[in-house]
Structure formats: structure tokens, C-alpha cells
Design an enzyme around this catalytic site. Structure first.
Site, PDB file in Angstrom:
ATOM      1  N   ASP A 298       1.004  -1.344   0.220  1.00  0.00           N
ATOM      2  CA  ASP A 298      -0.183  -0.175   0.267  1.00  0.00           C
ATOM      3  C   ASP A 298       1.085   1.228  -0.175  1.00  0.00           C
ATOM      4  O   ASP A 298       1.464   1.647   0.452  1.00  0.00           O
ATOM      5  CB  ASP A 298      -1.052   0.265   0.939  1.00  0.00           C
ATOM      6  CG  ASP A 298      -2.137   0.882   1.211  1.00  0.00           C
ATOM      7  OD1 ASP A 298      -3.042   0.651   1.134  1.00  0.00           O
ATOM      8  OD2 ASP A 298      -1.668   1.965   1.772  1.00  0.00           O
ATOM      9  N   ASN A 306      -3.666  12.727  -3.274  1.00  0.00           N
ATOM     10  CA  ASN A 306      -4.550  13.751  -3.887  1.00  0.00           C
ATOM     11  C   ASN A 306      -5.537  14.883  -3.760  1.00  0.00           C
ATOM     12  O   ASN A 306      -5.723  15.220  -4.425  1.00  0.00           O
ATOM     13  CB  ASN A 306      -5.782  11.904  -4.343  1.00  0.00           C
ATOM     14  CG  ASN A 306      -5.183  11.436  -5.240  1.00  0.00           C
ATOM     15  OD1 ASN A 306      -5.281  10.913  -5.799  1.00  0.00           O
ATOM     16  ND2 ASN A 306      -5.664  10.045  -4.886  1.00  0.00           N
ATOM     17  N   HIS A 311      -6.391  14.814  -8.339  1.00  0.00           N
ATOM     18  CA  HIS A 311      -6.750  13.636  -9.018  1.00  0.00           C
ATOM     19  C   HIS A 311      -5.210  12.895 -10.160  1.00  0.00           C
ATOM     20  O   HIS A 311      -5.060  11.686 -10.120  1.00  0.00           O
ATOM     21  CB  HIS A 311      -7.661  12.312  -9.090  1.00  0.00           C
ATOM     22  CG  HIS A 311      -8.687  13.039  -8.041  1.00  0.00           C
ATOM     23  ND1 HIS A 311      -8.617  11.635  -6.835  1.00  0.00           N
ATOM     24  CD2 HIS A 311      -9.454  13.882  -7.248  1.00  0.00           C
ATOM     25  CE1 HIS A 311      -9.640  11.865  -5.947  1.00  0.00           C
ATOM     26  NE2 HIS A 311      -9.337  12.882  -5.733  1.00  0.00           N
ATOM     27  N   ASP A 315      -3.306   9.382 -10.101  1.00  0.00           N
ATOM     28  CA  ASP A 315      -3.306   8.457 -11.409  1.00  0.00           C
ATOM     29  C   ASP A 315      -2.335   7.871 -11.963  1.00  0.00           C
ATOM     30  O   ASP A 315      -1.810   7.666 -12.013  1.00  0.00           O
ATOM     31  CB  ASP A 315      -3.991   8.909 -12.400  1.00  0.00           C
ATOM     32  CG  ASP A 315      -5.184   9.123 -11.900  1.00  0.00           C
ATOM     33  OD1 ASP A 315      -5.560   8.147 -10.799  1.00  0.00           O
ATOM     34  OD2 ASP A 315      -6.591   9.316 -12.831  1.00  0.00           O
ATOM     35  N   GLU A 341      -5.125   2.187  -3.967  1.00  0.00           N
ATOM     36  CA  GLU A 341      -3.186   2.631  -3.557  1.00  0.00           C
ATOM     37  C   GLU A 341      -3.317   1.134  -3.221  1.00  0.00           C
ATOM     38  O   GLU A 341      -2.033   1.516  -3.484  1.00  0.00           O
ATOM     39  CB  GLU A 341      -3.202   3.518  -2.892  1.00  0.00           C
ATOM     40  CG  GLU A 341      -3.365   4.030  -2.160  1.00  0.00           C
ATOM     41  CD  GLU A 341      -4.467   3.984  -1.158  1.00  0.00           C
ATOM     42  OE1 GLU A 341      -4.148   4.336  -0.297  1.00  0.00           O
ATOM     43  OE2 GLU A 341      -5.707   3.810  -2.489  1.00  0.00           O
TER      44      GLU A 341
END
Length: 422
Positions: A298, A306, A311, A315, A341
Site C-alpha cells: 500500500d 490526491n 487526482h 493517477d 493504492e
């Protein structure tokens, strides 16, 4: 051998000759040379009796389709005393037409003067019709959009149409005399081609989807039917292959398949397909009593990425992480975007210690990344080895607990799940 006997033998040979033989005089004024001799083969070809031909001009054989240019060239050769070769259409006594091939030579006397003309003729109607049929067939095959390839009994290419050129990139002249093996891509095993030849040798067609290789090395897909062709005696003489290009359709199907099991953002396997792989690896490990480990990973502080950078940046970071994970794992490992994630790495044939080494390699690789906006990235990882009695859900749950233990211990670290596999 006496002269008389020689002449008898020569006369017998001419009378029995397969080719039609006509002898005329040498007079060139109208109406031209007159016939002085015609052998039986000429009479059969023209339909005239020998007596009907004597003293007449060969012009009686001409008709509407006789080529005037050929006749004029013939007359010019006769005037100049040169040998003539040509073909045209003549007409029999009953009015039916036939195609004839001529060879006319001047015959000279002891003083070197032309005394006669000797014409050796052969009817070529059937040959021309066969050639016309072949040309028509070749024209039709070249007009079709499907690729057509014909080989002899030994598999040597004797014909390929224009669609074959377009499909494979090979000029026809380059493949004639070779075998279709030059198209093999290596995508089909030996058993595929063995079945092909078993069918053909039994006189049966073989139909399948082939993946072949073009002249430039690229692959293409086609639906191909290969059929034996037989000669007049019923023996297999050739093989005819007709192929329809399926490349576009196959590539679309493959693209849909990739979309079905791939995460669009990272290019890794998605969770749906990942769960299938997990079950597959679990079954293999249980059946063969081999080790299997799961690594749950993770990205640290991803929510803050974010929230701070948006975002689009998030990404980009996930895609970068996907590339990094792919580079770190072995070919036998499976990397899955488990959600958000969070990533799952399946490590078959790996105990907890080996999987922990892989997890540490991943952690170091991520820590070495630098992003223009976020700068430094870190990742936390939890490792669990499959025990002899647990199900897949239990394995993932233990790896997940180890991941949260790594988070709780300060992040950017690897933790191994408690418990020794039985």
C-alpha cells in the site's frame, strides 16, 4: 541404302507424321502458291480430301477471324525467302474454326532457286483453350480478396495470387519454388502441422485459424482452408489453400480480453482476474505441497497526494508504481491492483523469507523514485506464507494484517505475518 529406298522411307515418314504437312509451289503472283502435296494429318485437320486440295491456294482455309497481319507477315517472308513462324485461325471444310501453328520454310533447287514452300502445321486449339482457361482462372483468383496459394504434391509453391502478396508482403516471384514454411510464426506446435498433413494425406481438407509471419516479421491471423486437388487419374497432385485475413478481428478480440483482466490505469491485472490467479496458485500449492506467499502493498500517504496535488497527479503516481512493481518481480510472480493504492503480489515457490526479500526489493525501488510534484514516495508491505490448512481469504487477511502492522510501525517497511505454516 539406295536413293529409291531413301525416298520411300522419307515418303512413309511424311505420310505417317503426326504433324500436318503441306507443300506448295513457289509462285507468288495472285492467287499465290498452289498446293502440290498434303499429308493425311493435314487432310484430317482441314477436313479436305487430298484431291480437293491439289492445285488450290491455301487461302481456301482463311476466314473472318484469320489474322490479316499474320497473313501479310507470311507473304513478306515468302517474298524474301525467309522462314516463317506464326499462329492464326483457319477454317475447315465444314466451316468450323481451328487454331493452327505454322512453320514454313523455302525449299531450294540445285541452283539455289526457291522451288517450293514446306509448311509444317499443328492444331493448337485445345492448347490455346487450356491457356485461356488458365488465364481466366488466374485472373479470377487475382480478383478475389482472399489469399490463394497452390502447391504441388511435395508442398512446393506453384501459384500465389495478388491477395497473397498483399497479405504476406512476399512478391509472388519470391515464393515460387519455395514452401509455405517461410510463413510459419512459431505460434503452432508440431502436433498442429502433423494433424494438417494427416488430413491432407487422407484426401481430406484441413481448416483452422493460423497465425503466420509476414515478410517484415509482423504476425497476422487468418482462417485457412487447405484442400487436396486430384489429377485425371484421381491421385493427389496439388494442394489449394484459401485464406481469409482475420487479423483485425483477432486483434480486437485480444484487446477485449486484455480489457477484461487488466487494470486500465496501471496495466496490471485487475482484482477480478487476480482472484482467479490466486485460486489457481492456491490449488497448485496445495496439490503439489509447494510454498506460496502473498505480499500486500500500500502506497504511503496516498490520500494526501490526491488532496494536495489532485487526482491527475495521483493517477500518474499509481501508473508509475505499476511500472516499478513489474520491474521488481519475477516472471513467475503475479502483480494485481487489488484496489485504490493497494496491490497484491503472488509469489509462487516462495516461502515467507524469500517473499520478504522480494518485498524489500520493491520497497527500496519505490523509495528511490522521484516525482516532479510529490518528490519522495514510500510504500509499506505485508508478507504472509500459505499454511497447510488455510483458504485464500485467510492468506490475504494475514498479509493485510502484516501490511497494517508495517503502517503502524512507521510505514516504509516490510512486516511478515505471525505464524509458521503447517
Amino acid at each position: 541404302m539406295t536413293t529409291a529406298l531413301s525416298l520411300q522411307m522419307l515418303e512413309a515418314a511424311v505420310e505417317q507424321c503426326y504433324d500436318a504437312i503441306l507443300v506448295t509451289g513457289a509462285e507468288l503472283d495472285a492467287p499465290g502458291p498452289r498446293i502440290v502435296y498434303a499429308n493425311p494429318a493435314f487432310c484430317r485437320m482441314s477436313g479436305y480430301a487430298h484431291e480437293e486440295l491439289l492445285g488450290r491456294s491455301p487461302r481456301l482455309l482463311q476466314g473472318p477471324e484469320t489474322d490479316t497481319a499474320t497473313i501479310e507477315r507470311l507473304r513478306q517472308c515468302l517474298r524474301e525467302g525467309r522462314r516463317f513462324e506464326g499462329t492464326t485461325v483457319n477454317y475447315r471444310k465444314d466451316g468450323s474454326r481451328y487454331c493452327v501453328e505454322w512453320h514454313i520454310s523455302p525449299v531450294r533447287d540445285a541452283q539455289g532457286r526457291i522451288s517450293h514452300f514446306l509448311s509444317v502445321q499443328r492444331e493448337i486449339t485445345a492448347r490455346l483453350q487450356a491457356e485461356q482457361q488458365r488465364e481466366l482462372l488466374a485472373s479470377a483468383l487475382n480478383a478475389t480478396a482472399d489469399s490463394v496459394l497452390i502447391t504441388d504434391r511435395a508442398g512446393t509453391i506453384v501459384f500465389a495470387n495478388r491477395a497473397f502478396e498483399a497479405q504476406t508482403g512476399y512478391p509472388v516471384a519470391e515464393v515460387l519454388g519455395k514452401t509455405p514454411r517461410l510463413l510459419q510464426s512459431g505460434q503452432h506446435g508440431a502436433d498442429f502441422y502433423q494433424q494438417l498433413w494427416r488430413n491432407l494425406e487422407r484426401g481430406e481438407s484441413f481448416r483452422s485459424t493460423f497465425t503466420n509471419r509476414r515478410r517484415d516479421g509482423s504476425l497476422f491471423h487468418l482462417e485457412q482452408t487447405i484442400t487436396p486437388a486430384r489429377d485425371a487419374d484421381g491421385r493427389i497432385s496439388h494442394f489449394v489453400s484459401v485464406s481469409k485475413d482475420l487479423t483485425e478481428r483477432v486483434e480486437k478480440e485480444q484487446a477485449l480480453q486484455v480489457l477484461a483482466f487488466t487494470d486500465k490505469l496501471t496495466g496490471l491485472y485487475n482484482r477480478s482476474f487476480g482472484e482467479q490467479q490466486l485460486t489457481h496458485e492456491w490449488n497448485h500449492a496445495r496439490r503439489y505441497r509447494r510454498p506460496l506467499s502473498a505480499i500486500m502493498a500500500d502506497l504511503d500517504h496516498f490520500k494526501a497526494v490526491n488532496d494536495t496535488y489532485g487526482h491527475a497527479c495521483g493517477d500518474r503516481i499509481l501508473a508509475l508504481l505499476g511500472d516499478t512493481l513489474r520491474r521488481c518481480v519475477r516472471k513467475s510472480d503475479t502483480v494485481i491492483r487489488w484496489g485504490g493504492e493497494e496491490f497484491l503480489i503472488l509469489a509462487p515457490e516462495s516461502d515467507a523469507e524469500t517473499a520478504a526479500q522480494l518485498a524489500e526489493r520493491i520497497r527500496c525501488a519505490v523509495a528511490a523514485l522521484r516525482d516532479p510534484q510529490v518528490q519522495r514516495l514510500t510504500i509499506s508491505l505485508g508478507v504472509a506464507q500459505l499454511s497447510g490448512s488455510e483458504e485464500t481469504a485467510q492468506l490475504i487477511e494475514r498479509a493485510d494484517r502484516a501490511l497494517y502492522a508495517a503502517k503502524a510501525a512507521g510505514r516504509n517497511r516490510v512486516e511478515i505475518a505471525d505464524g509458521v505454516p503447517a
